[in-house]
Scaffold this motif. Structure first.
Motif, PDB file in Angstrom:
ATOM      1  N   ALA A  12     150.586  79.266 121.715  1.00 39.13           N
ATOM      2  CA  ALA A  12     150.826  79.175 123.159  1.00 39.13           C
ATOM      3  C   ALA A  12     152.295  78.968 123.464  1.00 39.13           C
ATOM      4  O   ALA A  12     152.841  79.570 124.401  1.00 39.13           O
ATOM      5  CB  ALA A  12     149.989  78.031 123.744  1.00 39.13           C
ATOM      6  N   HIS A  13     152.973  78.141 122.673  1.00 41.41           N
ATOM      7  CA  HIS A  13     154.389  77.848 122.929  1.00 41.41           C
ATOM      8  C   HIS A  13     155.283  79.051 122.656  1.00 41.41           C
ATOM      9  O   HIS A  13     156.316  79.224 123.312  1.00 41.41           O
ATOM     10  CB  HIS A  13     154.841  76.669 122.069  1.00 41.41           C
ATOM     11  CG  HIS A  13     154.288  75.360 122.508  1.00 41.41           C
ATOM     12  ND1 HIS A  13     154.303  74.239 121.702  1.00 41.41           N
ATOM     13  CD2 HIS A  13     153.701  74.962 123.664  1.00 41.41           C
ATOM     14  CE1 HIS A  13     153.747  73.229 122.350  1.00 41.41           C
ATOM     15  NE2 HIS A  13     153.373  73.656 123.535  1.00 41.41           N
ATOM     16  N   LYS A  14     154.893  79.888 121.690  1.00 42.50           N
ATOM     17  CA  LYS A  14     155.756  81.001 121.284  1.00 42.50           C
ATOM     18  C   LYS A  14     155.359  82.330 121.921  1.00 42.50           C
ATOM     19  O   LYS A  14     155.960  83.358 121.650  1.00 42.50           O
ATOM     20  CB  LYS A  14     155.776  81.119 119.758  1.00 42.50           C
ATOM     21  CG  LYS A  14     156.412  79.912 119.068  1.00 42.50           C
ATOM     22  CD  LYS A  14     157.825  79.682 119.566  1.00 42.50           C
ATOM     23  CE  LYS A  14     158.443  78.422 119.009  1.00 42.50           C
ATOM     24  NZ  LYS A  14     159.800  78.176 119.559  1.00 42.50           N
ATOM     25  N   GLY A  15     154.336  82.316 122.763  1.00 45.22           N
ATOM     26  CA  GLY A  15     153.994  83.525 123.498  1.00 45.22           C
ATOM     27  C   GLY A  15     153.092  84.492 122.766  1.00 45.22           C
ATOM     28  O   GLY A  15     153.121  85.689 123.057  1.00 45.22           O
ATOM     29  N   GLY A  16     152.319  83.992 121.819  1.00 41.88           N
ATOM     30  CA  GLY A  16     151.361  84.853 121.145  1.00 41.88           C
ATOM     31  C   GLY A  16     151.425  84.749 119.637  1.00 41.88           C
ATOM     32  O   GLY A  16     152.420  84.280 119.066  1.00 41.88           O
ATOM     33  N   ASP A  18     151.600  87.153 117.363  1.00 42.26           N
ATOM     34  CA  ASP A  18     152.600  88.022 116.731  1.00 42.26           C
ATOM     35  C   ASP A  18     153.994  87.390 116.790  1.00 42.26           C
ATOM     36  O   ASP A  18     154.761  87.460 115.822  1.00 42.26           O
ATOM     37  CB  ASP A  18     152.614  89.391 117.405  1.00 42.26           C
ATOM     38  CG  ASP A  18     151.368  90.205 117.097  1.00 42.26           C
ATOM     39  OD1 ASP A  18     150.660  89.859 116.129  1.00 42.26           O
ATOM     40  OD2 ASP A  18     151.112  91.178 117.817  1.00 42.26           O
ATOM     41  N   ALA A  19     154.316  86.784 117.928  1.00 42.49           N
ATOM     42  CA  ALA A  19     155.622  86.144 118.077  1.00 42.49           C
ATOM     43  C   ALA A  19     155.754  84.974 117.116  1.00 42.49           C
ATOM     44  O   ALA A  19     156.818  84.759 116.518  1.00 42.49           O
ATOM     45  CB  ALA A  19     155.818  85.679 119.517  1.00 42.49           C
ATOM     46  N   LEU A  20     154.674  84.198 116.957  1.00 44.55           N
ATOM     47  CA  LEU A  20     154.710  83.076 116.013  1.00 44.55           C
ATOM     48  C   LEU A  20     154.843  83.588 114.586  1.00 44.55           C
ATOM     49  O   LEU A  20     155.650  83.065 113.797  1.00 44.55           O
ATOM     50  CB  LEU A  20     153.439  82.233 116.157  1.00 44.55           C
ATOM     51  CG  LEU A  20     153.283  81.081 115.156  1.00 44.55           C
ATOM     52  CD1 LEU A  20     154.408  80.061 115.331  1.00 44.55           C
ATOM     53  CD2 LEU A  20     151.919  80.413 115.309  1.00 44.55           C
ATOM     54  N   HIS A  21     154.072  84.629 114.253  1.00 40.86           N
ATOM     55  CA  HIS A  21     154.109  85.166 112.889  1.00 40.86           C
ATOM     56  C   HIS A  21     155.505  85.649 112.510  1.00 40.86           C
ATOM     57  O   HIS A  21     155.939  85.511 111.362  1.00 40.86           O
ATOM     58  CB  HIS A  21     153.097  86.311 112.756  1.00 40.86           C
ATOM     59  CG  HIS A  21     152.957  86.820 111.361  1.00 40.86           C
ATOM     60  ND1 HIS A  21     153.701  87.876 110.866  1.00 40.86           N
ATOM     61  CD2 HIS A  21     152.176  86.411 110.333  1.00 40.86           C
ATOM     62  CE1 HIS A  21     153.385  88.101 109.613  1.00 40.86           C
ATOM     63  NE2 HIS A  21     152.461  87.234 109.253  1.00 40.86           N
ATOM     64  N   CYS A 218     156.722  74.577 115.628  1.00 40.92           N
ATOM     65  CA  CYS A 218     156.579  75.411 116.824  1.00 40.92           C
ATOM     66  C   CYS A 218     155.551  74.862 117.805  1.00 40.92           C
ATOM     67  O   CYS A 218     155.514  75.288 118.965  1.00 40.92           O
ATOM     68  CB  CYS A 218     156.207  76.836 116.433  1.00 40.92           C
ATOM     69  SG  CYS A 218     157.526  77.747 115.608  1.00 40.92           S
ATOM     70  N   SER A 219     154.718  73.942 117.343  1.00 43.33           N
ATOM     71  CA  SER A 219     153.706  73.363 118.229  1.00 43.33           C
ATOM     72  C   SER A 219     154.243  72.227 119.070  1.00 43.33           C
ATOM     73  O   SER A 219     153.557  71.740 119.977  1.00 43.33           O
ATOM     74  CB  SER A 219     152.505  72.847 117.392  1.00 43.33           C
ATOM     75  OG  SER A 219     152.825  71.604 116.756  1.00 43.33           O
TER      76      SER A 219
END
Length: 222
Positions: A12-16, A18-21, A218-219
């Motif tokens: 949720a924080h990184k916008g999805g 794929d963005a986190l990965h 990232c959380s």
């Protein structure tokens, strides 16, 4: 304490997903760790030591000069380098002229040579050390090397792809949020508490420790 909730927060924080990965660090396999030359390990150790307490961008920009000044960081040479060579380096404008940090190079070269003598190479030594005992490896590096306390050794391990956590500010905040860390960051107790948390999450998810660490970081936040 389930890691799935932490993962969902990070997504949720990184916008999805794929963005986190895309933010997850690469993890080297045993073959990759063994294939890296001992000179490259001494180079990365030195880079992380010079970055500590300094502007990282400056060190990165000057790094080709470091490589030239230290002649490729060959451990067998630097472990027994004459003192006058170190004195000359402290006048060399290609590097950051910090004598205390320059002096770590022969000390860490000796550590690498000794480990290589016992294991075949420093990369093989790292490859055989299990991620569920990162605390033991960090304590070994601090005891046998120079200026490898704090987070310096953790960043070194991440740079070379060894699978482990980093107790960054966000990771510490995340562990505290989950009520898994109450010790002072940088203490052995904090490292042990962090190791226990990441061991548990690794058993739950099967994810690499490096990925668990980055996802936890990232959380953190609103």
């Amino acid at each position: 304490m389930s890691f799935s909730r932490i993962h969902d927060q990070a997504v949720a924080h990184k916008g999805g997903a794929d963005a986190l990965h895309a933010l997850l660090p690469p993890v080297a396999g045993h073959d990759e760790l063994e294939a890296r030359g001992d000179d490259r390990y001494l180079s990365e150790l030195t880079r992380c030591i010079f970055k500590a307490g300094f502007v990282w961008r400056v060190i990165e920009n000057k790094w080709p000069g470091f490589e030239a000044a230290f002649e490729g960081f060959v451990p067998l040479y630097w472990q027994q380098v004459p003192p006058e060579v170190l004195e000359d380096l402290c006048r060399d404008e290609r590097i950051v002229r910090n004598m205390q940090k320059v002096r770590t190079v022969p000390e860490n070269a000796r550590m690498i040579v000794d480990a290589a003598r016992n294991h075949g190479s420093f990369g093989r030594f790292l490859a055989q050390w299990p991620s569920d005992d990162q605390v033991g490896l960090l304590l070994w590096l601090k005891r046998n090397g120079a200026r490898l306390g704090g987070n310096t050794a953790q960043y070194f391990l991440r740079r070379v792809g060894w699978d482990g956590f980093i107790l960054s500010n966000d990771v510490v905040l995340g562990l505290r949020r989950e009520e898994l860390l109450d010790a002072t960051p940088g203490s052995k107790k904090a490292l042990v508490q962090a190791q226990q948390a990441f061991n548990s999450w690794h058993r739950e998810t099967g994810l690499p420790y490096s990925h668990l660490s980055r996802i936890l970081a990232c959380s953190v936040g609103e």
